[in-house]
Design a protein around this motif. Structure first.
Motif, PDB file in Angstrom:
ATOM      1  N   PRO A  93     -42.126 -50.356  74.736  1.00 35.90           N
ATOM      2  CA  PRO A  93     -41.960 -50.131  73.300  1.00 35.90           C
ATOM      3  C   PRO A  93     -40.519 -49.884  72.858  1.00 35.90           C
ATOM      4  N   CYS A  94     -39.756 -49.201  73.659  1.00 31.78           N
ATOM      5  CA  CYS A  94     -38.366 -48.917  73.280  1.00 31.78           C
ATOM      6  C   CYS A  94     -37.553 -50.204  73.187  1.00 31.78           C
ATOM      7  N   ASP A  95     -37.913 -51.209  73.966  1.00 35.16           N
ATOM      8  CA  ASP A  95     -37.211 -52.479  73.935  1.00 35.16           C
ATOM      9  C   ASP A  95     -37.333 -53.122  72.553  1.00 35.16           C
ATOM     10  N   ILE A  96     -38.503 -52.997  71.952  1.00 29.55           N
ATOM     11  CA  ILE A  96     -38.710 -53.553  70.615  1.00 29.55           C
ATOM     12  C   ILE A  96     -37.775 -52.874  69.626  1.00 29.55           C
ATOM     13  N   VAL A  97     -37.686 -51.564  69.711  1.00 28.03           N
ATOM     14  CA  VAL A  97     -36.822 -50.800  68.812  1.00 28.03           C
ATOM     15  C   VAL A  97     -35.360 -51.156  69.061  1.00 28.03           C
ATOM     16  N   GLU A  98     -34.961 -51.253  70.317  1.00 27.24           N
ATOM     17  CA  GLU A  98     -33.571 -51.589  70.646  1.00 27.24           C
ATOM     18  C   GLU A  98     -33.195 -52.965  70.103  1.00 27.24           C
ATOM     19  N   ARG A  99     -34.109 -53.924  70.221  1.00 28.26           N
ATOM     20  CA  ARG A  99     -33.824 -55.265  69.713  1.00 28.26           C
ATOM     21  C   ARG A  99     -33.724 -55.261  68.192  1.00 28.26           C
ATOM     22  N   ALA A 100     -34.618 -54.539  67.542  1.00 26.30           N
ATOM     23  CA  ALA A 100     -34.571 -54.456  66.080  1.00 26.30           C
ATOM     24  C   ALA A 100     -33.269 -53.800  65.630  1.00 26.30           C
ATOM     25  N   GLU A 101     -32.854 -52.760  66.324  1.00 32.19           N
ATOM     26  CA  GLU A 101     -31.607 -52.075  65.984  1.00 32.19           C
ATOM     27  C   GLU A 101     -30.410 -53.003  66.194  1.00 32.19           C
ATOM     28  N   SER A 102     -30.445 -53.759  67.264  1.00 34.49           N
ATOM     29  CA  SER A 102     -29.366 -54.700  67.548  1.00 34.49           C
ATOM     30  C   SER A 102     -29.276 -55.773  66.459  1.00 34.49           C
ATOM     31  N   GLU A 103     -30.436 -56.288  66.046  1.00 32.03           N
ATOM     32  CA  GLU A 103     -30.449 -57.297  64.982  1.00 32.03           C
ATOM     33  C   GLU A 103     -29.969 -56.711  63.660  1.00 32.03           C
ATOM     34  N   ARG A 104     -30.387 -55.482  63.357  1.00 36.84           N
ATOM     35  CA  ARG A 104     -29.965 -54.826  62.125  1.00 36.84           C
ATOM     36  C   ARG A 104     -28.449 -54.612  62.128  1.00 36.84           C
ATOM     37  N   GLU A 105     -27.915 -54.216  63.265  1.00 31.71           N
ATOM     38  CA  GLU A 105     -26.472 -54.004  63.368  1.00 31.71           C
ATOM     39  C   GLU A 105     -25.723 -55.321  63.189  1.00 31.71           C
ATOM     40  N   ALA A 106     -26.252 -56.404  63.755  1.00 30.21           N
ATOM     41  CA  ALA A 106     -25.620 -57.717  63.600  1.00 30.21           C
ATOM     42  C   ALA A 106     -25.625 -58.140  62.134  1.00 30.21           C
ATOM     43  N   LEU A 107     -26.735 -57.898  61.429  1.00 25.76           N
ATOM     44  CA  LEU A 107     -26.792 -58.213  59.999  1.00 25.76           C
ATOM     45  C   LEU A 107     -25.800 -57.371  59.213  1.00 25.76           C
ATOM     46  N   HIS A 108     -25.653 -56.113  59.611  1.00 27.86           N
ATOM     47  CA  HIS A 108     -24.697 -55.226  58.944  1.00 27.86           C
ATOM     48  C   HIS A 108     -23.273 -55.749  59.120  1.00 27.86           C
ATOM     49  N   VAL A 109     -22.942 -56.201  60.313  1.00 28.35           N
ATOM     50  CA  VAL A 109     -21.609 -56.749  60.574  1.00 28.35           C
ATOM     51  C   VAL A 109     -21.376 -58.001  59.732  1.00 28.35           C
ATOM     52  N   GLN A 110     -22.391 -58.860  59.636  1.00 23.69           N
ATOM     53  CA  GLN A 110     -22.264 -60.065  58.810  1.00 23.69           C
ATOM     54  C   GLN A 110     -22.057 -59.708  57.343  1.00 23.69           C
ATOM     55  N   GLU A 111     -22.805 -58.729  56.852  1.00 26.76           N
ATOM     56  CA  GLU A 111     -22.679 -58.312  55.453  1.00 26.76           C
ATOM     57  C   GLU A 111     -21.294 -57.735  55.189  1.00 26.76           C
ATOM     58  N   GLU A 112     -20.776 -56.943  56.124  1.00 25.16           N
ATOM     59  CA  GLU A 112     -19.433 -56.380  55.968  1.00 25.16           C
ATOM     60  C   GLU A 112     -18.389 -57.500  55.942  1.00 25.16           C
ATOM     61  N   ALA A 113     -18.574 -58.520  56.787  1.00 30.02           N
ATOM     62  CA  ALA A 113     -17.637 -59.644  56.799  1.00 30.02           C
ATOM     63  C   ALA A 113     -17.679 -60.385  55.461  1.00 30.02           C
ATOM     64  N   ARG A 114     -18.879 -60.579  54.914  1.00 33.89           N
ATOM     65  CA  ARG A 114     -18.997 -61.221  53.598  1.00 33.89           C
ATOM     66  C   ARG A 114     -18.311 -60.394  52.518  1.00 33.89           C
ATOM     67  N   ARG A 115     -18.496 -59.083  52.570  1.00 34.35           N
ATOM     68  CA  ARG A 115     -17.873 -58.205  51.569  1.00 34.35           C
ATOM     69  C   ARG A 115     -16.344 -58.284  51.656  1.00 34.35           C
TER      70      ARG A 115
END
Length: 187
Positions: free
Chosen positions: A94-116
Motif C-alpha cells: 500500500p505505501c508504494d501506491i502512496v509513494e507513486r502518487a506523491e511522486s506524480e504530484r511533485e512532478a506536476l508541481h514542478v511542471q506548474e512552477e516551470a509554466r509560472r
C-alpha cells in the motif's frame, strides 16, 4: 563494467558513488552550492541519496552541485529518462501506491512552477505544515458558511436579516455580499 543504469536503485547507487567521488561533502554545503542554485535542501539531497526518486529538476541540480562533467550529467539524465520510460510493475504494498502518487504530484508541481516562471508569474510562497493546516481550516470554514447560506430559503434569510438588524443594526445581506467579493472567496 556494469551496463547502463535502468532502475531507481541503480540511479541511487550512481548518485551515492558520485557523492563519494566528490569527497562526500556535507549535504548542507551541497544545498548551498551555486550548482544547486537554491533548488535543493539538505533534507531533499539526503532523501535522494537514500532512495527517494528525484524529479528532473532535483536530479539536474544535484548533478550540478556535485560538479559533474557534461558527459556524466548526460549519462545520468539519460538513465533518468530510461527509468521513467519503463513500465513500472504494479504496486506490491500500500505505501508504494502512496509513494507513486506523491511522486506524480511533485512532478506536476514542478511542471506548474516551470509554466509560472515562463509566464513571468511569481511562484506562490510555500507554506509550512502548520500554515497549510490553518489555510485549509479557514477555507473549510468559508465553504461551510457559503453552503449554509446557499441552503437558506429566501424567507429564512429575511428572518435572519431581520433578527440581526433588530439586535445590532447589521444588514446580513450586504455583509454576505461583501464576504463574497473578498479576493480568494468564491460565490
Amino acid at each position: 563494467m556494469p551496463g547502463p543504469i535502468s532502475t531507481w536503485s541503480g540511479l541511487t547507487r550512481g548518485l551515492k558513488r558520485l557523492h563519494g567521488e566528490t569527497g562526500s561533502p556535507p549535504l548542507r554545503l551541497l544545498a548551498a552550492s551555486p550548482g544547486a542554485g537554491g533548488r535543493l535542501s539538505k533534507s531533499t539531497i539526503s532523501n535522494i541519496l537514500n532512495g527517494k526518486h528525484p524529479t528532473l529538476e532535483q536530479l539536474t541540480a544535484l548533478l550540478a552541485a556535485f560538479g559533474t562533467s557534461p558527459k556524466t550529467t548526460g549519462g545520468m539524465l539519460a538513465a533518468y529518462w530510461r527509468i521513467l520510460a519503463e513500465h513500472e510493475p504494479p504496486a506490491v504494498y500500500p505505501c508504494d501506491i502512496v509513494e507513486r502518487a506523491e511522486s506524480e504530484r511533485e512532478a506536476l508541481h514542478v511542471q506548474e512552477e516551470a509554466r509560472r516562471r515562463y509566464r513571468g508569474i511569481e511562484p506562490e510562497p510555500e507554506l509550512d505544515w502548520y500554515d497549510e493546516q490553518l489555510r485549509d481550516a479557514e477555507e473549510t470554514k468559508w465553504r461551510r458558511l457559503e453552503m449554509w447560506v446557499d441552503s437558506l430559503s429566501d424567507e429564512e434569510l429575511a428572518a435572519l436579516n431581520h433578527q440581526a438588524a433588530a439586535a445590532s443594526g447589521r444588514d446580513l445581506g450586504s455583509e454576505l455580499n461583501d464576504v463574497r467579493d473578498l479576493p480568494g472567496q468564491t460565490a
